[in-house]
Design a protein around this motif. Structure first.
Motif, PDB file in Angstrom:
ATOM      1  N   VAL A  72     -44.235  15.834  11.231  1.00 48.52           N
ATOM      2  CA  VAL A  72     -44.406  17.100  11.958  1.00 48.52           C
ATOM      3  C   VAL A  72     -44.881  16.746  13.353  1.00 48.52           C
ATOM      4  O   VAL A  72     -45.922  16.105  13.510  1.00 48.52           O
ATOM      5  N   ASP A  73     -44.087  17.151  14.382  1.00 50.32           N
ATOM      6  CA  ASP A  73     -44.510  16.821  15.741  1.00 50.32           C
ATOM      7  C   ASP A  73     -45.362  17.935  16.327  1.00 50.32           C
ATOM      8  O   ASP A  73     -45.629  18.937  15.662  1.00 50.32           O
ATOM      9  N   GLN A  74     -45.763  17.766  17.576  1.00 56.02           N
ATOM     10  CA  GLN A  74     -46.697  18.718  18.181  1.00 56.02           C
ATOM     11  C   GLN A  74     -46.079  20.090  18.407  1.00 56.02           C
ATOM     12  O   GLN A  74     -46.793  21.076  18.565  1.00 56.02           O
ATOM     13  N   GLY A  76     -44.129  21.520  16.128  1.00 55.25           N
ATOM     14  CA  GLY A  76     -43.889  22.103  14.819  1.00 55.25           C
ATOM     15  C   GLY A  76     -42.551  21.725  14.220  1.00 55.25           C
ATOM     16  O   GLY A  76     -42.197  22.212  13.152  1.00 55.25           O
ATOM     17  N   LYS A  77     -41.790  20.866  14.884  1.00 52.45           N
ATOM     18  CA  LYS A  77     -40.498  20.426  14.351  1.00 52.45           C
ATOM     19  C   LYS A  77     -40.747  19.441  13.219  1.00 52.45           C
ATOM     20  O   LYS A  77     -41.654  18.619  13.283  1.00 52.45           O
ATOM     21  N   MET A  78     -39.915  19.520  12.169  1.00 51.39           N
ATOM     22  CA  MET A  78     -40.090  18.669  10.994  1.00 51.39           C
ATOM     23  C   MET A  78     -39.028  17.581  10.968  1.00 51.39           C
ATOM     24  O   MET A  78     -37.887  17.798  11.389  1.00 51.39           O
ATOM     25  N   PHE A  79     -39.411  16.439  10.429  1.00 57.32           N
ATOM     26  CA  PHE A  79     -38.525  15.287  10.302  1.00 57.32           C
ATOM     27  C   PHE A  79     -38.622  14.772   8.876  1.00 57.32           C
ATOM     28  O   PHE A  79     -39.705  14.703   8.302  1.00 57.32           O
ATOM     29  N   LEU A  80     -37.484  14.395   8.321  1.00 57.33           N
ATOM     30  CA  LEU A  80     -37.437  13.837   6.972  1.00 57.33           C
ATOM     31  C   LEU A  80     -36.886  12.423   7.076  1.00 57.33           C
ATOM     32  O   LEU A  80     -35.732  12.233   7.463  1.00 57.33           O
ATOM     33  N   ASP A  81     -37.724  11.442   6.789  1.00 54.22           N
ATOM     34  CA  ASP A  81     -37.377  10.025   6.934  1.00 54.22           C
ATOM     35  C   ASP A  81     -36.843   9.732   8.331  1.00 54.22           C
ATOM     36  O   ASP A  81     -35.885   8.977   8.511  1.00 54.22           O
ATOM     37  N   GLY A  82     -37.427  10.344   9.353  1.00 54.08           N
ATOM     38  CA  GLY A  82     -37.079  10.068  10.741  1.00 54.08           C
ATOM     39  C   GLY A  82     -36.018  10.975  11.322  1.00 54.08           C
ATOM     40  O   GLY A  82     -35.814  10.979  12.532  1.00 54.08           O
ATOM     41  N   ALA A  83     -35.307  11.749  10.509  1.00 63.84           N
ATOM     42  CA  ALA A  83     -34.248  12.626  11.011  1.00 63.84           C
ATOM     43  C   ALA A  83     -34.765  14.058  11.087  1.00 63.84           C
ATOM     44  O   ALA A  83     -35.413  14.530  10.156  1.00 63.84           O
ATOM     45  N   PRO A  84     -34.466  14.772  12.180  1.00 63.34           N
ATOM     46  CA  PRO A  84     -34.922  16.159  12.281  1.00 63.34           C
ATOM     47  C   PRO A  84     -34.237  17.042  11.248  1.00 63.34           C
ATOM     48  O   PRO A  84     -33.044  16.900  10.992  1.00 63.34           O
ATOM     49  N   VAL A  85     -35.014  17.927  10.625  1.00 59.22           N
ATOM     50  CA  VAL A  85     -34.495  18.826   9.594  1.00 59.22           C
ATOM     51  C   VAL A  85     -35.059  20.218   9.809  1.00 59.22           C
ATOM     52  O   VAL A  85     -36.093  20.392  10.442  1.00 59.22           O
ATOM     53  N   ASP A 111     -48.506  14.797  13.816  1.00 60.10           N
ATOM     54  CA  ASP A 111     -48.974  14.459  15.157  1.00 60.10           C
ATOM     55  C   ASP A 111     -50.385  14.987  15.342  1.00 60.10           C
ATOM     56  O   ASP A 111     -50.738  16.030  14.793  1.00 60.10           O
ATOM     57  N   GLN A 112     -51.187  14.281  16.122  1.00 56.34           N
ATOM     58  CA  GLN A 112     -52.571  14.722  16.297  1.00 56.34           C
ATOM     59  C   GLN A 112     -52.663  16.038  17.063  1.00 56.34           C
ATOM     60  O   GLN A 112     -53.665  16.737  16.982  1.00 56.34           O
ATOM     61  N   LEU A 113     -51.618  16.421  17.771  1.00 51.96           N
ATOM     62  CA  LEU A 113     -51.613  17.693  18.487  1.00 51.96           C
ATOM     63  C   LEU A 113     -50.844  18.778  17.737  1.00 51.96           C
ATOM     64  O   LEU A 113     -50.660  19.872  18.248  1.00 51.96           O
ATOM     65  N   ALA A 114     -50.392  18.474  16.517  1.00 55.60           N
ATOM     66  CA  ALA A 114     -49.665  19.467  15.715  1.00 55.60           C
ATOM     67  C   ALA A 114     -50.617  20.567  15.281  1.00 55.60           C
ATOM     68  O   ALA A 114     -51.803  20.338  15.050  1.00 55.60           O
ATOM     69  N   LYS A 115     -50.075  21.775  15.157  1.00 51.73           N
ATOM     70  CA  LYS A 115     -50.893  22.889  14.687  1.00 51.73           C
ATOM     71  C   LYS A 115     -51.190  22.702  13.206  1.00 51.73           C
ATOM     72  O   LYS A 115     -50.354  22.239  12.442  1.00 51.73           O
ATOM     73  N   TYR A 116     -52.369  23.086  12.827  1.00 46.32           N
ATOM     74  CA  TYR A 116     -52.769  22.994  11.429  1.00 46.32           C
ATOM     75  C   TYR A 116     -51.854  23.839  10.547  1.00 46.32           C
ATOM     76  O   TYR A 116     -51.520  23.463   9.426  1.00 46.32           O
ATOM     77  N   VAL A 120     -49.865  22.896   7.057  1.00 44.31           N
ATOM     78  CA  VAL A 120     -50.065  23.714   5.853  1.00 44.31           C
ATOM     79  C   VAL A 120     -48.730  24.237   5.342  1.00 44.31           C
ATOM     80  O   VAL A 120     -48.515  24.333   4.129  1.00 44.31           O
ATOM     81  N   HIS A 121     -47.814  24.546   6.247  1.00 47.80           N
ATOM     82  CA  HIS A 121     -46.490  25.008   5.833  1.00 47.80           C
ATOM     83  C   HIS A 121     -45.767  23.926   5.022  1.00 47.80           C
ATOM     84  O   HIS A 121     -45.159  24.217   3.991  1.00 47.80           O
ATOM     85  N   VAL A 122     -45.845  22.685   5.465  1.00 52.65           N
ATOM     86  CA  VAL A 122     -45.232  21.576   4.724  1.00 52.65           C
ATOM     87  C   VAL A 122     -45.928  21.405   3.374  1.00 52.65           C
ATOM     88  O   VAL A 122     -45.274  21.201   2.340  1.00 52.65           O
TER      89      VAL A 122
END
Length: 142
Positions: A72-74, A76-85, A111-116, A120-122
């Protein structure tokens, strides 16, 4: 000679005024005592939490398949094994993993700047599929 002024009335004490004075004094003492602060106590921080530093991210003796890595980046985008999903693709993949191996290890790299809320969504997606072997990836202390 005596002057008649009318009927002799007994003097009365005004109870309404007396009750008002008592309520005023009561309120004064209540407010005055609520501002008194104890002077011998140290001021506590709002959240007395010290986050731990991880010395080792994974135990060297762990065996089995590698964990499914969800990033999870800052933004809020999600990645699965390095690929964006997307959320739907991630949910489908988690459903497949839960059906194939309910004890599958999941590792969340946030990411340390990702929203909590994004983390929690993941976690909610994993819990919905009854995947409970979840770990959070941290940086090692050096």
């Amino acid at each position: 000679m005596r002057i008649n002024l009318g009927e002799d009335e007994q003097p009365e004490i005004g109870l309404i005024a007396l009750i008002d004075c008592i309520f005023f004094l009561l309120m004064f003492f209540m407010v005055a005592t609520s501002f008194k602060q104890p002077t011998n106590l140290k001021k506590q921080p709002e959240l007395p939490v010290t986050l731990p530093v991880s010395q080792v991210s994974l135990e060297p003796g762990e065996s089995g398949p590698p964990p499914l890595v969800i990033g999870v980046d800052q933004d809020g985008k999600m990645f699965l094994d390095g690929a964006p999903v997307s959320t739907q693709i991630l949910h489908g993949r988690l459903k497949q993993e839960a059906a194939a191996n309910p004890g599958r290890r999941i590792r969340i790299d946030g990411d340390q700047l990702a929203k909590y809320q994004d983390i929690v969504h993941v976690l909610d997606l994993c819990q919905f599929e009854r995947l409970t072997n979840i770990s959070m990836h941290t940086r090692s202390a050096q």
